[in-house]
Scaffold this motif. Structure first.
Motif, PDB file in Angstrom:
ATOM      1  N   LEU A 228      -2.061  -0.441   3.494  1.00 42.28           N
ATOM      2  CA  LEU A 228      -0.945  -0.302   2.565  1.00 42.28           C
ATOM      3  C   LEU A 228      -1.128  -1.336   1.463  1.00 42.28           C
ATOM      4  O   LEU A 228      -1.027  -2.547   1.697  1.00 42.28           O
ATOM      5  CB  LEU A 228       0.392  -0.507   3.287  1.00 42.28           C
ATOM      6  CG  LEU A 228       1.651  -0.444   2.421  1.00 42.28           C
ATOM      7  CD1 LEU A 228       1.744   0.902   1.697  1.00 42.28           C
ATOM      8  CD2 LEU A 228       2.900  -0.680   3.263  1.00 42.28           C
ATOM      9  N   LEU A 229      -1.415  -0.854   0.257  1.00 42.06           N
ATOM     10  CA  LEU A 229      -1.663  -1.745  -0.871  1.00 42.06           C
ATOM     11  C   LEU A 229      -0.351  -2.206  -1.495  1.00 42.06           C
ATOM     12  O   LEU A 229       0.665  -1.513  -1.396  1.00 42.06           O
ATOM     13  CB  LEU A 229      -2.513  -1.028  -1.919  1.00 42.06           C
ATOM     14  CG  LEU A 229      -3.854  -0.472  -1.453  1.00 42.06           C
ATOM     15  CD1 LEU A 229      -4.611   0.134  -2.629  1.00 42.06           C
ATOM     16  CD2 LEU A 229      -4.703  -1.537  -0.779  1.00 42.06           C
ATOM     17  N   PRO A 230      -0.337  -3.359  -2.151  1.00 41.53           N
ATOM     18  CA  PRO A 230       0.890  -3.844  -2.799  1.00 41.53           C
ATOM     19  C   PRO A 230       1.297  -2.962  -3.977  1.00 41.53           C
ATOM     20  O   PRO A 230       0.494  -2.173  -4.490  1.00 41.53           O
ATOM     21  CB  PRO A 230       0.520  -5.253  -3.256  1.00 41.53           C
ATOM     22  CG  PRO A 230      -0.960  -5.256  -3.335  1.00 41.53           C
ATOM     23  CD  PRO A 230      -1.451  -4.316  -2.286  1.00 41.53           C
ATOM     24  N   ASP A 231       2.532  -3.083  -4.375  1.00 41.29           N
ATOM     25  CA  ASP A 231       3.079  -2.270  -5.477  1.00 41.29           C
ATOM     26  C   ASP A 231       2.633  -2.868  -6.804  1.00 41.29           C
ATOM     27  O   ASP A 231       3.268  -3.771  -7.353  1.00 41.29           O
ATOM     28  CB  ASP A 231       4.606  -2.242  -5.370  1.00 41.29           C
ATOM     29  CG  ASP A 231       5.237  -1.275  -6.375  1.00 41.29           C
ATOM     30  OD1 ASP A 231       4.473  -0.638  -7.130  1.00 41.29           O
ATOM     31  OD2 ASP A 231       6.471  -1.156  -6.401  1.00 41.29           O
ATOM     32  N   ALA A 232       1.502  -2.375  -7.334  1.00 42.92           N
ATOM     33  CA  ALA A 232       0.952  -2.899  -8.585  1.00 42.92           C
ATOM     34  C   ALA A 232       0.034  -1.844  -9.194  1.00 42.92           C
ATOM     35  O   ALA A 232      -0.507  -0.991  -8.488  1.00 42.92           O
ATOM     36  CB  ALA A 232       0.170  -4.185  -8.334  1.00 42.92           C
ATOM     37  N   TRP A 234      -2.936  -2.198 -10.353  1.00 45.43           N
ATOM     38  CA  TRP A 234      -4.316  -2.290  -9.864  1.00 45.43           C
ATOM     39  C   TRP A 234      -4.468  -1.560  -8.526  1.00 45.43           C
ATOM     40  O   TRP A 234      -5.526  -0.971  -8.263  1.00 45.43           O
ATOM     41  CB  TRP A 234      -4.761  -3.754  -9.749  1.00 45.43           C
ATOM     42  CG  TRP A 234      -4.180  -4.536  -8.605  1.00 45.43           C
ATOM     43  CD1 TRP A 234      -3.102  -5.358  -8.621  1.00 45.43           C
ATOM     44  CD2 TRP A 234      -4.674  -4.563  -7.256  1.00 45.43           C
ATOM     45  NE1 TRP A 234      -2.872  -5.899  -7.374  1.00 45.43           N
ATOM     46  CE2 TRP A 234      -3.827  -5.430  -6.521  1.00 45.43           C
ATOM     47  CE3 TRP A 234      -5.745  -3.946  -6.596  1.00 45.43           C
ATOM     48  CZ2 TRP A 234      -4.015  -5.686  -5.170  1.00 45.43           C
ATOM     49  CZ3 TRP A 234      -5.934  -4.203  -5.232  1.00 45.43           C
ATOM     50  CH2 TRP A 234      -5.074  -5.070  -4.537  1.00 45.43           C
ATOM     51  N   SER A 235      -3.434  -1.595  -7.705  1.00 42.94           N
ATOM     52  CA  SER A 235      -3.483  -0.896  -6.417  1.00 42.94           C
ATOM     53  C   SER A 235      -3.600   0.609  -6.611  1.00 42.94           C
ATOM     54  O   SER A 235      -4.358   1.293  -5.911  1.00 42.94           O
ATOM     55  CB  SER A 235      -2.226  -1.200  -5.597  1.00 42.94           C
ATOM     56  OG  SER A 235      -2.142  -2.563  -5.273  1.00 42.94           O
ATOM     57  N   ARG A 236      -2.828   1.125  -7.551  1.00 43.26           N
ATOM     58  CA  ARG A 236      -2.871   2.570  -7.793  1.00 43.26           C
ATOM     59  C   ARG A 236      -4.219   2.977  -8.391  1.00 43.26           C
ATOM     60  O   ARG A 236      -4.713   4.070  -8.120  1.00 43.26           O
ATOM     61  CB  ARG A 236      -1.709   2.971  -8.705  1.00 43.26           C
ATOM     62  CG  ARG A 236      -0.345   2.753  -8.050  1.00 43.26           C
ATOM     63  CD  ARG A 236       0.798   3.309  -8.877  1.00 43.26           C
ATOM     64  NE  ARG A 236       1.085   2.484 -10.050  1.00 43.26           N
ATOM     65  CZ  ARG A 236       1.907   1.441 -10.046  1.00 43.26           C
ATOM     66  NH1 ARG A 236       2.489   1.044  -8.921  1.00 43.26           N
ATOM     67  NH2 ARG A 236       2.146   0.755 -11.162  1.00 43.26           N
ATOM     68  N   ARG A 237      -4.808   2.101  -9.195  1.00 40.68           N
ATOM     69  CA  ARG A 237      -6.126   2.397  -9.769  1.00 40.68           C
ATOM     70  C   ARG A 237      -7.222   2.397  -8.714  1.00 40.68           C
ATOM     71  O   ARG A 237      -8.150   3.191  -8.759  1.00 40.68           O
ATOM     72  CB  ARG A 237      -6.485   1.355 -10.844  1.00 40.68           C
ATOM     73  CG  ARG A 237      -5.808   1.522 -12.175  1.00 40.68           C
ATOM     74  CD  ARG A 237      -6.526   0.691 -13.233  1.00 40.68           C
ATOM     75  NE  ARG A 237      -6.631  -0.722 -12.892  1.00 40.68           N
ATOM     76  CZ  ARG A 237      -5.749  -1.648 -13.272  1.00 40.68           C
ATOM     77  NH1 ARG A 237      -4.700  -1.300 -13.999  1.00 40.68           N
ATOM     78  NH2 ARG A 237      -5.927  -2.907 -12.935  1.00 40.68           N
ATOM     79  N   SER A 259      -0.720   3.663  -1.507  1.00 38.30           N
ATOM     80  CA  SER A 259      -0.237   2.833  -2.605  1.00 38.30           C
ATOM     81  C   SER A 259       1.160   3.285  -2.991  1.00 38.30           C
ATOM     82  O   SER A 259       1.494   4.470  -2.895  1.00 38.30           O
ATOM     83  CB  SER A 259      -1.183   2.911  -3.806  1.00 38.30           C
ATOM     84  OG  SER A 259      -1.394   4.246  -4.201  1.00 38.30           O
ATOM     85  N   HIS A 260       1.985   2.348  -3.429  1.00 36.41           N
ATOM     86  CA  HIS A 260       3.372   2.623  -3.764  1.00 36.41           C
ATOM     87  C   HIS A 260       3.466   3.454  -5.049  1.00 36.41           C
ATOM     88  O   HIS A 260       2.750   3.207  -6.020  1.00 36.41           O
ATOM     89  CB  HIS A 260       4.146   1.315  -3.971  1.00 36.41           C
ATOM     90  CG  HIS A 260       4.286   0.493  -2.735  1.00 36.41           C
ATOM     91  ND1 HIS A 260       5.384   0.579  -1.901  1.00 36.41           N
ATOM     92  CD2 HIS A 260       3.465  -0.438  -2.178  1.00 36.41           C
ATOM     93  CE1 HIS A 260       5.242  -0.273  -0.902  1.00 36.41           C
ATOM     94  NE2 HIS A 260       4.083  -0.894  -1.048  1.00 36.41           N
ATOM     95  N   LYS A 261       4.365   4.428  -5.052  1.00 36.73           N
ATOM     96  CA  LYS A 261       4.702   5.131  -6.283  1.00 36.73           C
ATOM     97  C   LYS A 261       5.856   4.394  -6.951  1.00 36.73           C
ATOM     98  O   LYS A 261       6.771   3.916  -6.267  1.00 36.73           O
ATOM     99  CB  LYS A 261       5.106   6.585  -5.989  1.00 36.73           C
ATOM    100  CG  LYS A 261       3.959   7.449  -5.488  1.00 36.73           C
ATOM    101  CD  LYS A 261       4.430   8.845  -5.120  1.00 36.73           C
ATOM    102  CE  LYS A 261       4.835   9.653  -6.354  1.00 36.73           C
ATOM    103  NZ  LYS A 261       3.664  10.055  -7.151  1.00 36.73           N
TER     104      LYS A 261
END
Length: 320
Positions: A228-232, A234-237, A259-261
């Motif tokens: 689970l990536l942080p809400d940022a 760079w995480s979505r990329r 990754s968080h939406k």
């Protein structure tokens, strides 16, 4: 007057597939694309009778209604894809090139269609789609050095990396713009030597992947791991290319990267074990916005309340 529309996925496979096709068959066209997850693209095509639409690396199963509408409006559609298509319409104006083999990507299909006219770009795409073995096998006729193949792999990964994000604002370049940048180069090595955008993507990729690699998994077993990536941004990329890196680094294990939406919920990237290359599509298709191919699939929106259920199903699915 005939109007042309090129509809393509915003990742390396979609961009390199169109690049090959338009190097071999130059044609001004309206470009329709988006972030990698934006696959319901055919509904954006405002074609009329006699127009021609080329579709690349977009799941037919997610565009069935729009496809049928175009065909009934006397629009000719040429369709290249490697995702599970659902029912392929039998229609005189549909020219479908569909192959769901786990070692085939859309750019390799286009390469087959073009009889190898721009093979090197299919190799770039296959590397970008995390099909290293297929890429190296396809590259044999090119007689490249290992260092050259490594460079093509890096290029494919960087183009693919740019496609991930919740919105265009997460990306370094809108995919239509990146396609135009790539399309200025018939030679990928010239692109890597001369193009400033390549350095931007390479630096961004390296910075983002290092941050992702430093994170511990949310849960793991010998069969799989969930991150689970942080809400940022760079995480979505990095979500997709991080999943590819995990799959390559731990080939016997399945992986899920969440990754968080921005509006709540998660985007999910799933990679099946590379030793089996199967099961990712089945798992993701069990969720409303899920789909993909056997080795790599995803869920466009997983609600917060579904997180625990997804994790349970993930480990259950890949422990069989």
């Amino acid at each position: 007057m005939t109007h042309y529309f090129d509809v393509f996925n915003g990742d390396a496979d979609g961009i390199c597939a169109l690049h090959q096709l338009r190097l071999a068959q130059p044609q001004a066209a309206t470009l329709i694309t988006g972030v990698k997850r934006d696959i319901s693209l055919l509904q954006q095509v405002s074609a009329e009778a006699g127009d021609q639409v080329t579709v690349l690396d977009i799941a037919m199963s997610k565009n069935q209604a729009a496809l049928l509408d175009l065909l009934e409006r006397d629009v000719h559609v040429r369709y290249f894809d490697h995702h599970i298509p659902g029912e392929i319409p039998q229609h005189p104006r549909l020219d479908a090139h569909i192959d769901t083999d786990a070692n085939v990507c859309t750019s390799l299909l286009v390469n087959r269609y073009l009889n190898g006219a721009h093979l090197i770009w299919a190799v770039v795409a296959a590397f970008g789609d995390n099909m290293a073995q297929a890429a190296r096998q396809a590259a044999v006729p090119l007689g490249l050095l290992d260092s050259q193949l490594d460079a093509l792999r890096t290029l494919g990964e960087c183009i693919n990396y740019n496609g991930y994000g919740d919105t265009l604002a997460d990306l370094y370049y809108p995919p239509a713009e990146l396609y135009a940048i790539v399309h200025a180069y018939a030679d990928p090595f010239a692109l890597m030597r001369e193009e400033p955008a390549y350095r931007v993507l390479s630096n961004g990729y390296n910075a983002d992947i290092l941050q992702a690699q430093a994170l511990p998994p949310m849960q793991e077993t010998v069969r799989g791991a969930v991150y689970l990536l942080p809400d940022a941004a760079w995480s979505r990329r990095v979500s997709g290319v991080f999943g590819n890196w995990l799959a390559t680094t731990y080939p016997a294990r399945a992986h899920a990267v969440l990754s968080h939406k921005p509006g709540g919920g998660y985007v999910v990237s799933v990679r099946a074990p590379q030793t089996t290359q199967s099961g990712a599509d089945v798992l993701c298709s069990a969720f409303a916005t899920g789909g993909g191919r056997r080795g790599a699939a995803g869920i466009n929106h997983l609600a917060d309340a579904q997180l625990d259920d997804f994790v349970r199903q993930f480990f259950q699915h890949f422990s069989r």
